[in-house]
Design a protein around this motif. Sequence first.
Motif, PDB file in Angstrom:
ATOM      1  N   GLY A  62       0.710  -1.279  -0.065  1.00  0.00           N
ATOM      2  CA  GLY A  62       0.112   0.008  -0.170  1.00  0.00           C
ATOM      3  C   GLY A  62       0.852   1.214   0.047  1.00  0.00           C
ATOM      4  O   GLY A  62       1.810   1.487   0.915  1.00  0.00           O
ATOM      5  N   ARG A  63       0.548   2.318  -0.872  1.00  0.00           N
ATOM      6  CA  ARG A  63       1.197   3.348  -0.841  1.00  0.00           C
ATOM      7  C   ARG A  63       2.857   3.291  -1.177  1.00  0.00           C
ATOM      8  O   ARG A  63       3.724   3.553  -0.427  1.00  0.00           O
ATOM      9  N   GLY A  64       2.991   2.668  -2.422  1.00  0.00           N
ATOM     10  CA  GLY A  64       4.389   2.565  -2.896  1.00  0.00           C
ATOM     11  C   GLY A  64       5.013   1.012  -2.711  1.00  0.00           C
ATOM     12  O   GLY A  64       4.076   0.094  -2.475  1.00  0.00           O
ATOM     13  N   GLU A  65       6.115   0.873  -3.064  1.00  0.00           N
ATOM     14  CA  GLU A  65       6.670  -0.675  -2.790  1.00  0.00           C
ATOM     15  C   GLU A  65       6.471  -1.414  -1.690  1.00  0.00           C
ATOM     16  O   GLU A  65       6.374  -0.773  -0.599  1.00  0.00           O
ATOM     17  N   PRO A  66       5.886  -2.383  -1.748  1.00  0.00           N
ATOM     18  CA  PRO A  66       5.798  -3.447  -0.665  1.00  0.00           C
ATOM     19  C   PRO A  66       7.308  -3.306   0.262  1.00  0.00           C
ATOM     20  O   PRO A  66       8.253  -3.269  -0.239  1.00  0.00           O
ATOM     21  N   VAL A  67       6.955  -3.495   1.692  1.00  0.00           N
ATOM     22  CA  VAL A  67       8.066  -3.558   2.545  1.00  0.00           C
ATOM     23  C   VAL A  67       7.748  -4.729   3.367  1.00  0.00           C
ATOM     24  O   VAL A  67       6.806  -5.256   3.611  1.00  0.00           O
ATOM     25  N   PHE A  68       8.970  -5.204   3.855  1.00  0.00           N
ATOM     26  CA  PHE A  68       8.989  -6.311   4.723  1.00  0.00           C
ATOM     27  C   PHE A  68       9.441  -6.080   6.021  1.00  0.00           C
ATOM     28  O   PHE A  68      10.527  -5.503   6.367  1.00  0.00           O
ATOM     29  N   LEU A  69       8.434  -6.786   7.043  1.00  0.00           N
ATOM     30  CA  LEU A  69       8.752  -6.194   8.551  1.00  0.00           C
ATOM     31  C   LEU A  69       9.181  -7.531   9.200  1.00  0.00           C
ATOM     32  O   LEU A  69       8.532  -8.701   8.822  1.00  0.00           O
ATOM     33  N   ASP A  70      10.158  -7.756  10.208  1.00  0.00           N
ATOM     34  CA  ASP A  70      10.658  -8.808  10.533  1.00  0.00           C
ATOM     35  C   ASP A  70      11.078  -8.152  12.387  1.00  0.00           C
ATOM     36  O   ASP A  70      10.589  -7.133  12.612  1.00  0.00           O
ATOM     37  N   ARG A  71      11.899  -9.012  12.693  1.00  0.00           N
ATOM     38  CA  ARG A  71      12.198  -8.544  14.149  1.00  0.00           C
ATOM     39  C   ARG A  71      13.306  -7.461  14.299  1.00  0.00           C
ATOM     40  O   ARG A  71      13.606  -6.895  15.458  1.00  0.00           O
ATOM     41  N   THR A  72      13.605  -7.146  13.042  1.00  0.00           N
ATOM     42  CA  THR A  72      14.714  -5.778  12.986  1.00  0.00           C
ATOM     43  C   THR A  72      14.131  -4.684  12.729  1.00  0.00           C
ATOM     44  O   THR A  72      14.531  -3.696  12.524  1.00  0.00           O
ATOM     45  N   LEU A  77       3.221   4.634  10.241  1.00  0.00           N
ATOM     46  CA  LEU A  77       2.295   4.663   8.837  1.00  0.00           C
ATOM     47  C   LEU A  77       1.309   5.968   9.087  1.00  0.00           C
ATOM     48  O   LEU A  77       1.063   6.158  10.320  1.00  0.00           O
ATOM     49  N   PRO A  78       0.856   6.885   8.127  1.00  0.00           N
ATOM     50  CA  PRO A  78       0.367   8.011   8.153  1.00  0.00           C
ATOM     51  C   PRO A  78      -1.221   7.719   8.378  1.00  0.00           C
ATOM     52  O   PRO A  78      -1.578   6.758   7.919  1.00  0.00           O
ATOM     53  N   ALA A  79      -1.875   8.918   8.808  1.00  0.00           N
ATOM     54  CA  ALA A  79      -3.232   8.570   8.824  1.00  0.00           C
ATOM     55  C   ALA A  79      -3.844   8.716   7.547  1.00  0.00           C
ATOM     56  O   ALA A  79      -3.214   9.192   6.263  1.00  0.00           O
ATOM     57  N   GLY A  80      -4.681   8.102   7.075  1.00  0.00           N
ATOM     58  CA  GLY A  80      -5.210   7.577   5.773  1.00  0.00           C
ATOM     59  C   GLY A  80      -4.554   6.484   4.797  1.00  0.00           C
ATOM     60  O   GLY A  80      -5.021   6.409   3.650  1.00  0.00           O
ATOM     61  N   PHE A  81      -3.814   5.799   5.531  1.00  0.00           N
ATOM     62  CA  PHE A  81      -3.096   4.718   4.821  1.00  0.00           C
ATOM     63  C   PHE A  81      -4.108   3.890   4.652  1.00  0.00           C
ATOM     64  O   PHE A  81      -4.738   3.293   5.544  1.00  0.00           O
ATOM     65  N   THR A  82      -3.872   3.226   3.348  1.00  0.00           N
ATOM     66  CA  THR A  82      -5.080   1.974   3.202  1.00  0.00           C
ATOM     67  C   THR A  82      -3.927   0.868   2.431  1.00  0.00           C
ATOM     68  O   THR A  82      -2.736   1.195   1.784  1.00  0.00           O
ATOM     69  N   GLY A  83      -4.131  -0.353   2.932  1.00  0.00           N
ATOM     70  CA  GLY A  83      -2.918  -1.211   2.283  1.00  0.00           C
ATOM     71  C   GLY A  83      -3.436  -2.553   3.079  1.00  0.00           C
ATOM     72  O   GLY A  83      -4.515  -2.770   3.339  1.00  0.00           O
ATOM     73  N   ARG A  84      -2.368  -3.509   3.053  1.00  0.00           N
ATOM     74  CA  ARG A  84      -2.766  -4.679   3.818  1.00  0.00           C
ATOM     75  C   ARG A  84      -1.344  -5.483   4.518  1.00  0.00           C
ATOM     76  O   ARG A  84      -0.353  -4.941   3.851  1.00  0.00           O
ATOM     77  N   VAL A  85      -1.688  -6.378   5.460  1.00  0.00           N
ATOM     78  CA  VAL A  85      -0.430  -7.020   5.854  1.00  0.00           C
ATOM     79  C   VAL A  85      -0.671  -8.326   5.742  1.00  0.00           C
ATOM     80  O   VAL A  85      -1.743  -8.880   6.049  1.00  0.00           O
ATOM     81  N   ALA A  86       0.533  -9.156   5.073  1.00  0.00           N
ATOM     82  CA  ALA A  86       0.269 -10.445   4.939  1.00  0.00           C
ATOM     83  C   ALA A  86       1.291 -11.258   5.447  1.00  0.00           C
ATOM     84  O   ALA A  86       2.633 -10.892   5.320  1.00  0.00           O
ATOM     85  N   SER A  87       1.042 -12.327   6.181  1.00  0.00           N
ATOM     86  CA  SER A  87       2.026 -13.060   6.770  1.00  0.00           C
ATOM     87  C   SER A  87       2.967 -14.128   5.594  1.00  0.00           C
ATOM     88  O   SER A  87       2.339 -14.661   4.866  1.00  0.00           O
ATOM     89  N   LEU A 124       6.559  14.226  10.700  1.00  0.00           N
ATOM     90  CA  LEU A 124       7.372  12.808  10.531  1.00  0.00           C
ATOM     91  C   LEU A 124       6.420  11.697  10.444  1.00  0.00           C
ATOM     92  O   LEU A 124       6.791  10.659   9.657  1.00  0.00           O
ATOM     93  N   ALA A 125       5.183  11.870  10.883  1.00  0.00           N
ATOM     94  CA  ALA A 125       4.248  10.836  10.745  1.00  0.00           C
ATOM     95  C   ALA A 125       3.270  10.816   9.604  1.00  0.00           C
ATOM     96  O   ALA A 125       2.236  10.234   9.634  1.00  0.00           O
ATOM     97  N   ALA A 126       3.567  11.973   8.707  1.00  0.00           N
ATOM     98  CA  ALA A 126       2.743  12.145   7.498  1.00  0.00           C
ATOM     99  C   ALA A 126       3.078  11.316   6.393  1.00  0.00           C
ATOM    100  O   ALA A 126       2.324  11.287   5.349  1.00  0.00           O
ATOM    101  N   GLU A 127       4.133  10.452   6.333  1.00  0.00           N
ATOM    102  CA  GLU A 127       4.576   9.470   5.623  1.00  0.00           C
ATOM    103  C   GLU A 127       4.697   8.199   6.092  1.00  0.00           C
ATOM    104  O   GLU A 127       5.212   8.034   7.248  1.00  0.00           O
ATOM    105  N   ARG A 128       4.591   7.029   5.190  1.00  0.00           N
ATOM    106  CA  ARG A 128       5.094   5.639   5.575  1.00  0.00           C
ATOM    107  C   ARG A 128       6.724   5.606   5.875  1.00  0.00           C
ATOM    108  O   ARG A 128       7.624   6.208   4.916  1.00  0.00           O
TER     109      ARG A 128
END
Length: 293
Positions: A62-72, A77-87, A124-128
């Motif tokens: 959502g909003r740009g290229e996908p990013v990956f989140l892990d333990r590091t 995320l900004p207000a108005g963000f739409t997207g999804r989180v997939a495991s 600072l919180a206005a963008e991902r």
Amino acid sequence: MSAAPPDEPRQPPCPPPERFVGDGPFMALRVEWLGPDAPLPLRLADPALLCTLRSEVVELSGRGEPVFLDRTSWCLLPAGFTGRVASLSATARVFLASARPALFERVAGEYAEFGMPLEEARALAAERRLLPRTTWVRELVHRYWWERQACGGRAENAATTFLEVELLKEACFLALEQREGAARAPHFTLETPSLVDRAREVVEEDLFRGWTVAELARRVAASESTLLRAFKRELGLSPSRYLRERRLDEAFALLQSGRFGVSEAAHHVGYASASAFAEAFRRRFGRAPSSVR
């Protein structure tokens, strides 16, 4: 069959829920258990902090290229963000904390003189932003999750407010450092954690589950005897004693906060009987739980 020792914590009456939702004046928390075929849709009204609670990997789109989140890593995320989180793991536990406008004002009120006025925090919180998850951030996330569970979703006390301020403050300062090219290193080590370290991390992620040694051994892919030897070697005590003492330590913190009576604290850490809890507490700390205030 012999009866269980009187100080042995009871098993929770039901398995952990598939989701947790708690609201408050400064922050709304949502924790979801995801599977590979069950992504979490996002539609945010307020800026939010997103991370995993364990060592899983999730994909945020959502909003740009996908990013990956892990333990590091974690994400602002900004207000108005739409997207999804997939495991991308077999299962994932996702932590999503939405910051109310009042929380930005609280952070600015405490940290404006250190370089974080209200306008800067909001900008600072206005963008991902994908941020490094430092040791302090990791501790804050897990402590906040623990506090919200202990409070049954309520979030109107000094402990949760402190953690909420610290979480947003850390996100803002990490984002500021990242923007200025001085990002800190994430909480990560190239050394393989010991069996005991892995077992303790599993316990901390779900402290109120009422672990048995057999369940804990399965989670860290070891036999019960191997886990027992490892705990004896590194900590000088058995896994069951470690679990019992760890719960009693948390009970002490609950009592010291002044928000819980003895029976409530006993229930929160898994004791079916207040008298059994009081006996175990006295053996652990040399004092009655009613004396802690």
